[in-house]
Design an enzyme around this catalytic site. Structure first.
Site, PDB file in Angstrom:
ATOM      1  N   LYS A 126       0.845  -1.209   0.000  1.00 20.57           N
ATOM      2  CA  LYS A 126       0.000   0.000   0.000  1.00 20.57           C
ATOM      3  C   LYS A 126       0.876   1.252   0.000  1.00 20.57           C
ATOM      4  CE  LYS A 126      -0.244  -0.125   5.064  1.00 20.57           C
ATOM      5  NZ  LYS A 126      -1.083  -0.502   6.222  1.00 20.57           N
TER       6      LYS A 126
ATOM      7  N   ARG B 104     -10.485   0.049  15.200  1.00 17.27           N
ATOM      8  CA  ARG B 104     -10.384   0.848  13.980  1.00 17.27           C
ATOM      9  C   ARG B 104     -11.351   0.223  12.978  1.00 17.27           C
ATOM     10  NH1 ARG B 104      -4.474   1.561  11.235  1.00 17.27           N
ATOM     11  NH2 ARG B 104      -5.125  -0.369  10.249  1.00 17.27           N
TER      12      ARG B 104
ATOM     13  N   TYR C 256      14.421  30.775   6.364  1.00 18.45           N
ATOM     14  CA  TYR C 256      13.273  31.548   6.856  1.00 18.45           C
ATOM     15  C   TYR C 256      13.253  31.661   8.376  1.00 18.45           C
ATOM     16  CZ  TYR C 256      11.189  30.901   2.200  1.00 18.45           C
ATOM     17  OH  TYR C 256      10.925  30.907   0.855  1.00 18.45           O
TER      18      TYR C 256
ATOM     19  N   MET D  73      10.242  24.691   1.431  1.00 18.64           N
ATOM     20  CA  MET D  73       9.443  23.800   0.579  1.00 18.64           C
ATOM     21  C   MET D  73      10.310  22.924  -0.316  1.00 18.64           C
ATOM     22  SD  MET D  73       6.429  24.683  -2.173  1.00 18.64           S
ATOM     23  CE  MET D  73       5.501  25.685  -1.040  1.00 18.64           C
TER      24      MET D  73
END
Ligand SMILES: *Cc1c(COP(=O)(O)O)cnc(C)c1O
Length: 394
Positions: A41, A139, A273, A321
Protein backbone atom coordinates in the site's frame (compact mmCIF):
# COMPACT_ATOMS: atom_id res chain seq x y z
CA UNK A 1 21.93 3.26 -12.97
CA UNK A 2 20.10 5.54 -15.37
CA UNK A 3 20.03 9.11 -14.14
CA UNK A 4 17.13 11.13 -15.42
CA UNK A 5 17.67 14.88 -15.13
CA UNK A 6 15.30 14.89 -12.15
CA UNK A 7 17.52 12.31 -10.46
CA UNK A 8 20.46 14.69 -10.72
CA UNK A 9 18.81 16.82 -8.04
CA UNK A 10 17.74 14.04 -5.70
CA UNK A 11 16.77 10.42 -5.82
CA UNK A 12 15.47 7.58 -3.68
CA UNK A 13 17.39 4.46 -4.60
CA UNK A 14 15.48 1.28 -3.92
CA UNK A 15 17.62 -1.83 -3.53
CA UNK A 16 15.42 -4.66 -4.75
CA UNK A 17 18.04 -7.30 -3.93
CA UNK A 18 17.84 -6.14 -0.30
CA UNK A 19 14.05 -6.32 -0.50
CA UNK A 20 14.18 -9.89 -1.79
CA UNK A 21 16.63 -10.77 0.98
CA UNK A 22 14.23 -9.30 3.55
CA UNK A 23 11.32 -11.31 2.17
CA UNK A 24 13.40 -14.46 2.46
CA UNK A 25 14.49 -13.54 6.00
CA UNK A 26 10.84 -13.04 6.99
CA UNK A 27 9.76 -16.29 5.35
CA UNK A 28 12.43 -18.12 7.32
CA UNK A 29 10.75 -16.89 10.53
CA UNK A 30 7.38 -18.46 9.78
CA UNK A 31 6.47 -22.12 9.47
CA UNK A 32 6.12 -23.91 6.14
CA UNK A 33 2.32 -23.71 6.38
CA UNK A 34 2.32 -19.93 6.69
CA UNK A 35 2.22 -17.80 3.55
CA UNK A 36 3.65 -14.30 3.29
CA UNK A 37 1.74 -11.26 2.05
CA UNK A 38 3.89 -8.36 0.91
CA UNK A 39 2.07 -5.19 1.92
CA UNK A 40 2.57 -2.67 -0.89
CA UNK A 41 0.00 0.00 0.00
CA UNK A 42 0.91 3.69 -0.26
CA UNK A 43 3.19 3.10 -3.25
CA UNK A 44 4.98 0.33 -1.35
CA UNK A 45 5.64 2.65 1.60
CA UNK A 46 7.10 5.15 -0.86
CA UNK A 47 9.39 2.59 -2.54
CA UNK A 48 7.45 2.24 -5.83
CA UNK A 49 4.59 -0.27 -5.87
CA UNK A 50 4.98 -2.35 -9.01
CA UNK A 51 8.75 -3.06 -8.93
CA UNK A 52 8.51 -3.83 -5.21
CA UNK A 53 5.51 -6.11 -5.75
CA UNK A 54 7.37 -8.05 -8.43
CA UNK A 55 10.49 -8.39 -6.29
CA UNK A 56 8.46 -9.58 -3.29
CA UNK A 57 6.79 -12.26 -5.42
CA UNK A 58 10.16 -13.33 -6.85
CA UNK A 59 11.40 -13.89 -3.29
CA UNK A 60 8.46 -16.06 -2.31
CA UNK A 61 5.62 -13.80 -1.22
CA UNK A 62 2.43 -15.39 -2.56
CA UNK A 63 0.02 -12.61 -1.63
CA UNK A 64 0.12 -8.85 -2.00
CA UNK A 65 -1.84 -6.49 0.21
CA UNK A 66 -3.02 -2.95 -0.38
CA UNK A 67 -5.27 -0.55 1.47
CA UNK A 68 -7.45 0.74 -1.36
CA UNK A 69 -9.07 -1.12 -4.24
CA UNK A 70 -7.48 1.37 -6.65
CA UNK A 71 -4.04 0.27 -5.50
CA UNK A 72 -4.99 -3.38 -5.94
CA UNK A 73 -6.42 -2.76 -9.41
CA UNK A 74 -3.19 -0.97 -10.37
CA UNK A 75 -1.29 -4.18 -9.55
CA UNK A 76 -3.58 -6.12 -11.88
CA UNK A 77 -3.19 -3.45 -14.57
CA UNK A 78 0.57 -4.01 -14.32
CA UNK A 79 0.01 -7.69 -15.09
CA UNK A 80 0.46 -9.12 -11.60
CA UNK A 81 -1.53 -12.33 -11.19
CA UNK A 82 -0.81 -13.38 -7.58
CA UNK A 83 -3.49 -13.22 -4.90
CA UNK A 84 -4.12 -9.58 -4.06
CA UNK A 85 -6.12 -8.44 -1.06
CA UNK A 86 -7.31 -4.93 -0.27
CA UNK A 87 -9.00 -3.82 2.91
CA UNK A 88 -9.95 -0.17 2.89
CA UNK A 89 -13.31 0.14 1.17
CA UNK A 90 -15.51 3.21 1.07
CA UNK A 91 -19.17 3.14 -0.01
CA UNK A 92 -19.43 3.36 -3.80
CA UNK A 93 -15.99 1.84 -4.39
CA UNK A 94 -15.43 -0.42 -7.46
CA UNK A 95 -16.56 -3.81 -6.10
CA UNK A 96 -17.48 -5.11 -9.54
CA UNK A 97 -14.02 -4.28 -10.94
CA UNK A 98 -12.58 -5.98 -7.86
CA UNK A 99 -14.59 -9.13 -8.58
CA UNK A 100 -13.57 -9.14 -12.22
CA UNK A 101 -9.93 -8.62 -11.21
CA UNK A 102 -10.11 -11.57 -8.76
CA UNK A 103 -9.25 -9.45 -5.74
CA UNK A 104 -9.76 -10.70 -2.20
CA UNK A 105 -11.88 -7.94 -0.72
CA UNK A 106 -12.24 -7.23 2.95
CA UNK A 107 -15.68 -6.82 4.45
CA UNK A 108 -15.99 -5.25 7.91
CA UNK A 109 -19.68 -4.45 8.02
CA UNK A 110 -23.12 -4.96 6.55
CA UNK A 111 -22.95 -1.99 4.14
CA UNK A 112 -19.92 -3.56 2.47
CA UNK A 113 -21.54 -6.98 2.25
CA UNK A 114 -24.63 -5.44 0.61
CA UNK A 115 -22.49 -3.60 -1.96
CA UNK A 116 -20.33 -6.60 -2.80
CA UNK A 117 -23.37 -8.88 -3.17
CA UNK A 118 -25.03 -6.39 -5.53
CA UNK A 119 -21.83 -6.23 -7.59
CA UNK A 120 -21.56 -10.03 -7.70
CA UNK A 121 -25.11 -10.27 -9.06
CA UNK A 122 -24.22 -7.81 -11.82
CA UNK A 123 -20.97 -9.60 -12.60
CA UNK A 124 -22.64 -13.03 -12.53
CA UNK A 125 -19.81 -14.45 -10.50
CA UNK A 126 -19.00 -14.80 -6.83
CA UNK A 127 -16.80 -12.27 -5.03
CA UNK A 128 -13.88 -13.38 -2.88
CA UNK A 129 -14.39 -11.76 0.48
CA UNK A 130 -12.52 -11.86 3.76
CA UNK A 131 -14.39 -10.97 6.92
CA UNK A 132 -12.48 -8.65 9.21
CA UNK A 133 -12.90 -8.92 12.96
CA UNK A 134 -12.21 -6.03 15.33
CA UNK A 135 -10.49 -8.04 18.07
CA UNK A 136 -9.54 -4.90 19.96
CA UNK A 137 -7.80 -2.44 17.64
CA UNK A 138 -10.89 -0.26 17.56
CA UNK A 139 -10.38 0.85 13.98
CA UNK A 140 -11.79 -1.06 11.00
CA UNK A 141 -13.34 -4.51 11.46
CA UNK A 142 -16.52 -5.99 12.87
CA UNK A 143 -17.17 -5.81 16.61
CA UNK A 144 -17.72 -9.17 18.36
CA UNK A 145 -21.33 -8.18 19.11
CA UNK A 146 -22.04 -7.68 15.39
CA UNK A 147 -20.09 -10.75 14.23
CA UNK A 148 -22.95 -13.30 14.30
CA UNK A 149 -25.08 -11.15 11.98
CA UNK A 150 -22.19 -10.52 9.56
CA UNK A 151 -21.19 -14.19 9.51
CA UNK A 152 -24.81 -15.28 8.95
CA UNK A 153 -25.29 -12.81 6.09
CA UNK A 154 -21.99 -13.80 4.49
CA UNK A 155 -22.90 -17.49 4.68
CA UNK A 156 -26.31 -16.80 3.15
CA UNK A 157 -24.61 -14.93 0.29
CA UNK A 158 -22.16 -17.81 -0.11
CA UNK A 159 -25.02 -20.31 -0.31
CA UNK A 160 -26.58 -18.11 -3.00
CA UNK A 161 -23.34 -18.26 -5.02
CA UNK A 162 -22.68 -14.53 -4.56
CA UNK A 163 -19.55 -14.65 -2.44
CA UNK A 164 -16.83 -17.05 -1.35
CA UNK A 165 -15.52 -16.35 2.13
CA UNK A 166 -11.80 -16.90 1.55
CA UNK A 167 -10.50 -15.52 4.80
CA UNK A 168 -11.09 -14.41 8.37
CA UNK A 169 -8.73 -11.81 9.66
CA UNK A 170 -7.88 -9.07 12.12
CA UNK A 171 -5.17 -6.54 12.99
CA UNK A 172 -3.15 -5.79 16.15
CA UNK A 173 -3.07 -2.52 18.09
CA UNK A 174 0.20 -2.88 20.03
CA UNK A 175 2.25 -5.68 18.47
CA UNK A 176 5.27 -3.34 18.46
CA UNK A 177 5.26 -3.35 22.28
CA UNK A 178 6.34 -6.89 23.23
CA UNK A 179 4.38 -8.26 26.17
CA UNK A 180 1.64 -5.64 25.89
CA UNK A 181 -1.42 -7.28 27.45
CA UNK A 182 -3.59 -6.36 24.45
CA UNK A 183 -1.64 -8.82 22.27
CA UNK A 184 -2.77 -11.91 24.19
CA UNK A 185 -6.23 -10.41 24.66
CA UNK A 186 -6.63 -9.82 20.92
CA UNK A 187 -5.43 -13.36 20.16
CA UNK A 188 -8.05 -14.75 22.56
CA UNK A 189 -10.81 -12.74 20.91
CA UNK A 190 -9.56 -13.75 17.45
CA UNK A 191 -9.66 -17.44 18.41
CA UNK A 192 -13.22 -17.02 19.67
CA UNK A 193 -14.41 -15.18 16.59
CA UNK A 194 -12.72 -17.76 14.32
CA UNK A 195 -14.28 -20.63 16.25
CA UNK A 196 -17.71 -19.05 16.01
CA UNK A 197 -17.50 -18.46 12.25
CA UNK A 198 -16.12 -21.93 11.59
CA UNK A 199 -18.84 -23.53 13.71
CA UNK A 200 -21.42 -21.73 11.59
CA UNK A 201 -19.83 -23.23 8.48
CA UNK A 202 -17.21 -20.77 7.24
CA UNK A 203 -14.21 -22.64 5.80
CA UNK A 204 -11.57 -19.94 5.41
CA UNK A 205 -8.62 -20.58 3.18
CA UNK A 206 -6.56 -18.18 5.30
CA UNK A 207 -6.80 -16.85 8.85
CA UNK A 208 -4.44 -13.98 9.61
CA UNK A 209 -3.66 -11.25 12.11
CA UNK A 210 0.13 -10.68 12.12
CA UNK A 211 1.75 -7.48 10.83
CA UNK A 212 5.55 -7.00 10.81
CA UNK A 213 6.09 -6.68 14.57
CA UNK A 214 3.92 -9.74 15.26
CA UNK A 215 5.70 -11.69 12.51
CA UNK A 216 9.00 -10.88 14.20
CA UNK A 217 8.02 -11.39 17.84
CA UNK A 218 4.71 -13.26 18.30
CA UNK A 219 5.03 -16.74 16.77
CA UNK A 220 1.56 -17.82 17.94
CA UNK A 221 0.04 -15.06 15.80
CA UNK A 222 1.23 -16.40 12.45
CA UNK A 223 -1.74 -18.66 11.54
CA UNK A 224 -1.94 -19.25 7.74
CA UNK A 225 -0.56 -15.92 6.54
CA UNK A 226 1.50 -13.00 7.79
CA UNK A 227 1.09 -9.49 6.36
CA UNK A 228 4.46 -7.80 6.38
CA UNK A 229 4.98 -4.20 5.35
CA UNK A 230 7.65 -2.22 7.13
CA UNK A 231 10.00 -5.17 7.80
CA UNK A 232 10.06 -6.01 4.11
CA UNK A 233 11.49 -2.55 3.52
CA UNK A 234 14.28 -3.33 6.00
CA UNK A 235 12.95 -1.02 8.68
CA UNK A 236 12.33 -2.11 12.26
CA UNK A 237 8.71 -1.62 13.32
CA UNK A 238 9.99 0.27 16.35
CA UNK A 239 13.43 1.11 17.73
CA UNK A 240 12.47 -0.51 21.06
CA UNK A 241 12.00 -3.84 19.29
CA UNK A 242 15.51 -3.87 17.82
CA UNK A 243 17.46 -2.71 14.82
CA UNK A 244 16.89 -4.05 11.32
CA UNK A 245 20.20 -5.93 11.67
CA UNK A 246 18.88 -7.67 14.82
CA UNK A 247 16.22 -9.26 12.61
CA UNK A 248 18.45 -9.96 9.62
CA UNK A 249 16.85 -7.14 7.64
CA UNK A 250 18.53 -4.61 5.40
CA UNK A 251 17.15 -1.11 4.72
CA UNK A 252 15.99 -0.86 1.12
CA UNK A 253 15.80 2.90 0.49
CA UNK A 254 18.66 5.38 0.25
CA UNK A 255 17.63 9.02 -0.06
CA UNK A 256 20.26 11.38 -1.39
CA UNK A 257 20.59 14.72 -3.14
CA UNK A 258 23.31 16.63 -4.93
CA UNK A 259 24.69 19.66 -3.12
CA UNK A 260 23.37 22.61 -5.12
CA UNK A 261 25.60 25.41 -3.81
CA UNK A 262 28.47 25.88 -1.37
CA UNK A 263 29.44 29.30 -0.07
CA UNK A 264 31.39 31.05 2.62
CA UNK A 265 29.45 33.29 5.00
CA UNK A 266 30.53 35.50 7.90
CA UNK A 267 29.76 34.79 11.56
CA UNK A 268 26.38 35.99 12.78
CA UNK A 269 24.68 35.27 9.47
CA UNK A 270 21.05 34.16 9.65
CA UNK A 271 20.13 31.01 7.73
CA UNK A 272 16.77 30.26 6.06
CA UNK A 273 13.27 31.55 6.86
CA UNK A 274 12.86 33.10 10.27
CA UNK A 275 16.61 33.12 10.90
CA UNK A 276 16.31 30.32 13.43
CA UNK A 277 19.96 29.48 12.82
CA UNK A 278 22.77 32.00 13.14
CA UNK A 279 26.32 31.07 12.17
CA UNK A 280 28.48 31.28 15.28
CA UNK A 281 31.60 32.12 13.26
CA UNK A 282 32.71 32.39 9.66
CA UNK A 283 31.73 29.11 8.04
CA UNK A 284 30.62 27.36 4.88
CA UNK A 285 27.04 26.50 4.05
CA UNK A 286 25.81 23.77 1.72
CA UNK A 287 22.45 23.97 -0.03
CA UNK A 288 20.51 20.69 -0.25
CA UNK A 289 17.80 20.76 -2.93
CA UNK A 290 15.11 18.86 -1.03
CA UNK A 291 12.33 20.33 1.07
CA UNK A 292 9.07 19.58 2.81
CA UNK A 293 7.33 19.25 -0.57
CA UNK A 294 9.64 16.27 -1.10
CA UNK A 295 8.70 14.81 2.27
CA UNK A 296 11.56 16.20 4.33
CA UNK A 297 9.77 16.94 7.58
CA UNK A 298 9.69 20.64 8.48
CA UNK A 299 9.57 19.33 12.04
CA UNK A 300 13.20 18.19 11.57
CA UNK A 301 14.31 21.82 11.09
CA UNK A 302 17.52 22.39 13.05
CA UNK A 303 17.89 18.64 13.66
CA UNK A 304 17.80 16.31 10.65
CA UNK A 305 21.19 14.67 9.92
CA UNK A 306 22.87 14.49 6.50
CA UNK A 307 26.16 12.88 5.49
CA UNK A 308 28.07 15.40 3.35
CA UNK A 309 31.78 15.36 2.65
CA UNK A 310 32.47 12.54 5.11
CA UNK A 311 30.73 14.04 8.17
CA UNK A 312 27.24 14.31 9.61
CA UNK A 313 25.80 17.79 9.28
CA UNK A 314 22.52 19.02 10.72
CA UNK A 315 19.78 20.96 8.98
CA UNK A 316 20.64 24.60 9.74
CA UNK A 317 17.47 26.58 10.33
CA UNK A 318 14.15 25.79 8.73
CA UNK A 319 13.44 23.20 6.10
CA UNK A 320 11.78 25.15 3.25
CA UNK A 321 9.44 23.80 0.58
CA UNK A 322 12.17 22.80 -1.87
CA UNK A 323 15.48 23.16 -0.07
CA UNK A 324 17.36 23.31 3.19
CA UNK A 325 20.84 24.32 4.29
CA UNK A 326 23.55 22.51 6.24
CA UNK A 327 26.47 24.12 8.03
CA UNK A 328 29.63 22.57 6.62
CA UNK A 329 31.76 24.03 9.46
CA UNK A 330 34.28 25.60 7.14
CA UNK A 331 34.72 22.47 5.01
CA UNK A 332 34.34 22.94 1.32
CA UNK A 333 32.74 20.36 -0.92
CA UNK A 334 32.18 20.61 -4.64
CA UNK A 335 28.70 21.50 -5.81
CA UNK A 336 27.22 18.25 -7.09
CA UNK A 337 28.67 16.24 -4.19
CA UNK A 338 26.24 13.59 -2.97
CA UNK A 339 24.53 14.35 0.34
CA UNK A 340 22.99 11.24 1.89
CA UNK A 341 19.98 11.84 4.13
CA UNK A 342 19.47 8.20 5.00
CA UNK A 343 20.39 4.72 3.86
CA UNK A 344 21.41 1.35 5.31
CA UNK A 345 24.18 3.01 7.34
CA UNK A 346 27.05 1.03 5.79
CA UNK A 347 28.95 4.13 4.77
CA UNK A 348 28.38 6.14 7.89
CA UNK A 349 25.19 7.74 6.61
CA UNK A 350 22.22 8.35 8.92
CA UNK A 351 19.33 5.88 8.85
CA UNK A 352 15.64 6.52 8.38
CA UNK A 353 15.33 5.92 12.12
CA UNK A 354 17.60 8.92 12.76
CA UNK A 355 15.21 11.06 10.71
CA UNK A 356 12.19 9.65 12.51
CA UNK A 357 13.78 10.62 15.79
CA UNK A 358 14.75 14.10 14.51
CA UNK A 359 11.16 14.71 13.40
CA UNK A 360 9.59 13.08 16.45
CA UNK A 361 7.74 10.52 14.35
CA UNK A 362 8.04 6.92 13.13
CA UNK A 363 10.12 5.65 10.23
CA UNK A 364 6.91 4.55 8.44
CA UNK A 365 5.95 8.21 8.06
CA UNK A 366 9.36 9.29 6.75
CA UNK A 367 9.47 6.80 3.86
CA UNK A 368 5.80 7.00 2.89
CA UNK A 369 5.94 10.78 2.62
CA UNK A 370 8.85 11.05 0.18
CA UNK A 371 7.22 13.12 -2.55
CA UNK A 372 6.41 12.22 -6.13
CA UNK A 373 8.97 14.80 -7.33
CA UNK A 374 11.77 12.54 -6.07
CA UNK A 375 12.47 9.84 -8.65
CA UNK A 376 12.64 6.27 -7.38
CA UNK A 377 15.62 4.53 -8.89
CA UNK A 378 15.18 0.76 -8.66
CA UNK A 379 18.41 -1.21 -8.45
CA UNK A 380 18.72 -4.96 -8.78
CA UNK A 381 15.57 -5.44 -10.80
CA UNK A 382 15.34 -8.92 -12.31
CA UNK A 383 13.52 -8.53 -15.65
CA UNK A 384 13.05 -12.26 -15.95
CA UNK A 385 12.38 -13.85 -12.62
CA UNK A 386 14.86 -16.68 -12.43
CA UNK A 387 16.06 -18.86 -9.59
CA UNK A 388 17.39 -16.93 -6.63
CA UNK A 389 20.88 -15.67 -7.17
CA UNK A 390 20.65 -13.32 -4.20
CA UNK A 391 22.04 -14.17 -0.80
CA UNK A 392 20.25 -16.31 1.76
CA UNK A 393 18.32 -14.88 4.69
CA UNK A 394 20.28 -13.68 7.65
C1 LIG B 1 -0.26 -1.56 6.88
C2 LIG B 1 -0.88 -2.82 7.32
C3 LIG B 1 -0.10 -3.97 7.53
C4 LIG B 1 1.41 -3.96 7.50
O1 LIG B 1 1.89 -3.40 8.70
P1 LIG B 1 3.46 -3.36 9.01
O2 LIG B 1 3.55 -2.94 10.43
O3 LIG B 1 4.02 -2.33 8.09
O4 LIG B 1 3.97 -4.71 8.74
C5 LIG B 1 -0.74 -5.16 7.82
N1 LIG B 1 -2.09 -5.20 7.91
C6 LIG B 1 -2.86 -4.11 7.74
C7 LIG B 1 -4.33 -4.23 7.89
C8 LIG B 1 -2.29 -2.88 7.46
O5 LIG B 1 -3.07 -1.81 7.31
Amino acid sequence: MTQTSAALRARAEVDLAALRGNVRALRSRVGPGTALMGVVKSDAYGHGMVPVARAALEAGATWLGTATPQEALALRAAGITSRVMCWLWTPGDPWREGIEADLDMSVSGMWALREVVAAAREAHRPARIQLKADTGLGRNGCQPADWPALVAAALAAQDAGEVTVTGLWSHFACADEPGHPSIAAQLDVFHEMLAYAEKQGVEPEVRHIANSPATLTVAESHFDLVRTGIAMYGISPSPELGTPQDFGLRPVMTLSASVALVKQVPGGHGVSYGHHYLTDRETTLGLIPLGYADGIPRHASGRGPVLVGGAWRRVAGRVAMDQFVVDLSGDTVEPGTTAVLFGPGDHGEPTVEDWAEAADTIAYEIVTRIGARVPRVHLGERPEAGPAEDHQPG
